[in-house]
Design an enzyme around this catalytic site. Structure first.
Site, PDB file in Angstrom:
ATOM      1  N   ASN A 212       8.764  -2.552  -9.479  1.00 44.18           N
ATOM      2  CA  ASN A 212       9.452  -1.725  -8.471  1.00 44.18           C
ATOM      3  C   ASN A 212      10.578  -2.541  -7.840  1.00 44.18           C
ATOM      4  O   ASN A 212      10.813  -3.692  -8.216  1.00 44.18           O
ATOM      5  CB  ASN A 212       8.449  -1.228  -7.418  1.00 44.18           C
ATOM      6  N   ASP A 312      -7.253  -2.691  -5.201  1.00 43.14           N
ATOM      7  CA  ASP A 312      -6.465  -2.579  -3.965  1.00 43.14           C
ATOM      8  C   ASP A 312      -6.700  -3.861  -3.159  1.00 43.14           C
ATOM      9  O   ASP A 312      -7.794  -4.072  -2.611  1.00 43.14           O
ATOM     10  CB  ASP A 312      -6.894  -1.331  -3.184  1.00 43.14           C
ATOM     11  N   PHE A 329       1.126  -2.386   4.956  1.00 43.38           N
ATOM     12  CA  PHE A 329       2.389  -1.659   5.042  1.00 43.38           C
ATOM     13  C   PHE A 329       2.183  -0.326   4.333  1.00 43.38           C
ATOM     14  O   PHE A 329       1.350  -0.221   3.433  1.00 43.38           O
ATOM     15  CB  PHE A 329       3.527  -2.428   4.351  1.00 43.38           C
TER      16      PHE A 329
HETATM   17  O1  PMT Z   1      10.499  -6.415  -0.330  1.00 44.17           O
HETATM   18  P1  PMT Z   1      11.603  -5.661   0.388  1.00 44.17           P
HETATM   19  O2  PMT Z   1      12.747  -5.297  -0.541  1.00 44.17           O
HETATM   20  O3  PMT Z   1      12.071  -6.366   1.613  1.00 44.17           O
HETATM   21  O4  PMT Z   1      11.010  -4.246   0.857  1.00 44.17           O
HETATM   22  C1  PMT Z   1       9.987  -4.189   1.799  1.00 44.17           C
HETATM   23  C2  PMT Z   1       8.937  -3.138   1.443  1.00 44.17           C
HETATM   24  C3  PMT Z   1       9.567  -1.764   1.482  1.00 44.17           C
HETATM   25  C4  PMT Z   1       8.348  -3.418   0.051  1.00 44.17           C
HETATM   26  C5  PMT Z   1       7.784  -3.282   2.503  1.00 44.17           C
HETATM   27  O5  PMT Z   1       8.315  -3.024   3.775  1.00 44.17           O
HETATM   28  C6  PMT Z   1       6.634  -2.348   2.224  1.00 44.17           C
HETATM   29  O6  PMT Z   1       6.617  -1.195   2.603  1.00 44.17           O
HETATM   30  N1  PMT Z   1       5.589  -2.879   1.519  1.00 44.17           N
HETATM   31  C7  PMT Z   1       4.443  -2.080   1.039  1.00 44.17           C
HETATM   32  C8  PMT Z   1       4.812  -1.341  -0.192  1.00 44.17           C
HETATM   33  C9  PMT Z   1       3.622  -0.557  -0.759  1.00 44.17           C
HETATM   34  O7  PMT Z   1       3.149  -0.892  -1.824  1.00 44.17           O
HETATM   35  O8  PMT Z   1       3.158   0.410  -0.001  1.00 44.17           O
HETATM   36  P2  PMT Z   1       1.919   1.358  -0.408  1.00 44.17           P
HETATM   37  O9  PMT Z   1       1.976   2.428   0.597  1.00 44.17           O
HETATM   38  O10 PMT Z   1       1.985   1.704  -1.841  1.00 44.17           O
HETATM   39  O11 PMT Z   1       0.649   0.439  -0.174  1.00 44.17           O
HETATM   40  C10 PMT Z   1      -0.058   0.405   1.051  1.00 44.17           C
HETATM   41  C11 PMT Z   1      -0.601  -0.987   1.323  1.00 44.17           C
HETATM   42  O12 PMT Z   1      -1.570  -1.340   0.331  1.00 44.17           O
HETATM   43  C12 PMT Z   1       0.452  -2.066   1.301  1.00 44.17           C
HETATM   44  O13 PMT Z   1       0.122  -2.960   2.330  1.00 44.17           O
HETATM   45  C13 PMT Z   1       0.269  -2.731  -0.055  1.00 44.17           C
HETATM   46  O14 PMT Z   1       0.620  -4.115  -0.034  1.00 44.17           O
HETATM   47  C14 PMT Z   1      -1.234  -2.573  -0.256  1.00 44.17           C
HETATM   48  N2  PMT Z   1      -1.668  -2.508  -1.641  1.00 44.17           N
HETATM   49  C15 PMT Z   1      -1.285  -1.476  -2.454  1.00 44.17           C
HETATM   50  C16 PMT Z   1      -1.771  -1.404  -3.735  1.00 44.17           C
HETATM   51  C17 PMT Z   1      -2.644  -2.419  -4.222  1.00 44.17           C
HETATM   52  N3  PMT Z   1      -3.121  -2.384  -5.442  1.00 44.17           N
HETATM   53  N4  PMT Z   1      -2.995  -3.420  -3.407  1.00 44.17           N
HETATM   54  C18 PMT Z   1      -2.514  -3.492  -2.153  1.00 44.17           C
HETATM   55  O15 PMT Z   1      -2.842  -4.426  -1.415  1.00 44.17           O
END
Ligand code: PMT
Length: 406
Positions: A212, A312, A329
């Site tokens: 991504n 996750d 996030f």
């Molecule tokens: O890196 P930049 O270009 O500065 O951009 C920043 C950002 C937009 C990436 C950042 O601000 C952000 O939003 N990060 C989280 C992106 C994300 O994967 O969001 P999500 O809604 O899909 O996931 C929710 C949370 O679960 C996140 O904390 C993610 O890290 C976590 N996760 C998701 C999937 C997974 N398998 N394991 C995780 O820990």
């Protein structure tokens, strides 16, 4: 004595030419006792009152004296010194040094580095009481104060010249404590913060992957802000091209599985976990050993890659019995707050930071971001701003929540 500590702090002790310079060796020892790393910069006049060798021995570092000495500049130049420092303390600060600083002069190493540094500068004035009271010195002290330069003291009392009045340099212990107090706003001192940042890459074959647009900027800015707040920081970074922030321990990973393992290696020792990485939810079930070729026997213009779920990471940390404070996030493109609240609950997080990644001026790969921080108690919007500034505000917000949890 204050409980504040200088652990992990880099302090430049500037010594100007006054009789109180004999106390500077003791000052360096007191700062080191509180955990600081100290480098000493001396003016030429200071060397008439105390030898560089003494200060080298007590500081454990070479003493810096010359602006125009190529050898000294090659070892650690004035700009590097200026960048290195978390704080510059000039003790003693003579009337002459204060006058040169107030005039903005850079006519020796010490004054030049004061112009070049972005670190806070503190002065410990030391001079005859009449010189301190003199209108010029008072004017210079006011000018320096208006520029954000602080004065520790001077104290009143008997002076080396026999006069009694204001102008004595504060004692080394008082000066070391005053330096420590400058960092007291550092709300994460003694805490270990683990941060994930950037994307993950999920291999399809040796040359292709699913990923991504995360650049890592937000996570790296958070790491820098957490260090500035006094934390020990481990940054688990996916494949990004950013430089490691100073004093951050970085662990590079490629895939979500790598990130999962690297995270769980350090989590037992963590106080705060911030999951900023954009982790791929799925990975190809099979990773081909060789580059996949087009199959000439298959007529369809398509290829099917079967994906399986990645663990996750943030939910797995939050489900641990003795879990750190867990911040996730949420990258959303619609109904942002509601989806973020769902993630807060389902992943059992303490806090979630929601950003609208449909807006290309913020979020993925931009220099700015705009978020809403959501916990069970609060919902706080942060308008668009530079990720570096936002990171400082978020670390402030998180540390407040951590320090106030029951
Ligand atoms: O890196 P930049 O270009 O500065 O951009 C920043 C950002 C937009 C990436 C950042 O601000 C952000 O939003 N990060 C989280 C992106 C994300 O994967 O969001 P999500 O809604 O899909 O996931 C929710 C949370 O679960 C996140 O904390 C993610 O890290 C976590 N996760 C998701 C999937 C997974 N398998 N394991 C995780 O820990």
């Amino acid at each position: 004595m204050t409980l504040a500590t200088l652990s992990n702090k880099r302090i430049i002790v500037g010594i100007a030419g006054g009789i109180a310079a004999y106390k500077s060796a003791e000052l360096v020892r007191r700062l080191k006792e509180q955990g600081a790393e100290v480098r000493v910069v001396m003016t030429e006049a200071a060397q008439s009152f105390i030898t560089p060798l003494t200060l080298q021995a007590v500081s454990g570092n070479p003493v810096h004296m010359d602006l125009l000495d190529p050898a000294a500049e090659a070892a650690m130049g004035h700009i590097e010194l200026a960048r290195w420092a978390d704080l510059v303390l000039i003790a003693p600060a003579t009337a002459d040094l204060m006058a040169r600083m107030a005039a903005g002069q850079g006519n020796d190493l010490l004054t030049t580095l004061c112009l070049a540094t972005e670190a806070p500068i503190c002065l410990a004035p030391a001079m005859n009481q009449a010189m301190w009271r003199d209108a010029s010195t008072q004017h210079n002290a006011t000018v320096l104060l208006e520029r954000g330069i602080q004065c520790f003291g001077p104290a009143e009392g008997e002076q080396a010249c026999g006069d009694i009045g204001p102008g004595r340099m504060l004692e080394p212990t008082q000066l070391a404590d005053s330096c420590a107090q400058q960092f007291q706003s550092e709300k994460l001192t003694g805490k270990h913060v683990v941060i994930t940042a950037g994307p993950t890459q999920e291999a399809i074959d040796p040359v292709r992957y699913i990923s991504n647009h995360s650049s890592g900027k937000m996570g790296f800015a958070l790491a820098e802000a957490a260090v500035a707040a006094g934390a020990k920081v481990t940054l688990i970074a996916g494949p990004v091209t950013l430089a490691t922030p100073d004093r951050v321990v970085r662990v590079d990973v490629i895939s979500a599985m790598d990130m999962y393992q690297a995270t769980h290696q350090v989590i037992p020792d963590a106080d705060i976990f911030i999951a900023c990485a954009a982790v791929a939810d799925y990975r190809p079930e099979q990773v081909a050993d060789h580059k996949l070729k087009k199959d000439p026997t298959v007529a369809e213009d398509e290829m099917i890659i079967r994906l399986v779920r990645n663990p996750d990471i943030v939910a797995s940390v939050a489900s641990q019995p003795s879990k750190p404070f867990v911040v996730g996030f949420a990258a959303e493109t619609q109904d942002i707050i509601n989806y973020a609240k769902d993630k807060l609950e389902h992943k059992n997080l303490d806090m979630i930071i929601a950003n609208n990644v449909a807006d290309t001026t913020v979020g993925f790969n931009s220099d700015d971001n705009a978020v809403t921080v959501i916990s069970r108690e609060v919902e706080e919007p942060f308008p668009p701003m530079a990720k570096t500034l936002l990171a400082r505000k978020l670390i402030d917000f998180i540390s407040h929540a951590v320090n106030n949890q029951h």
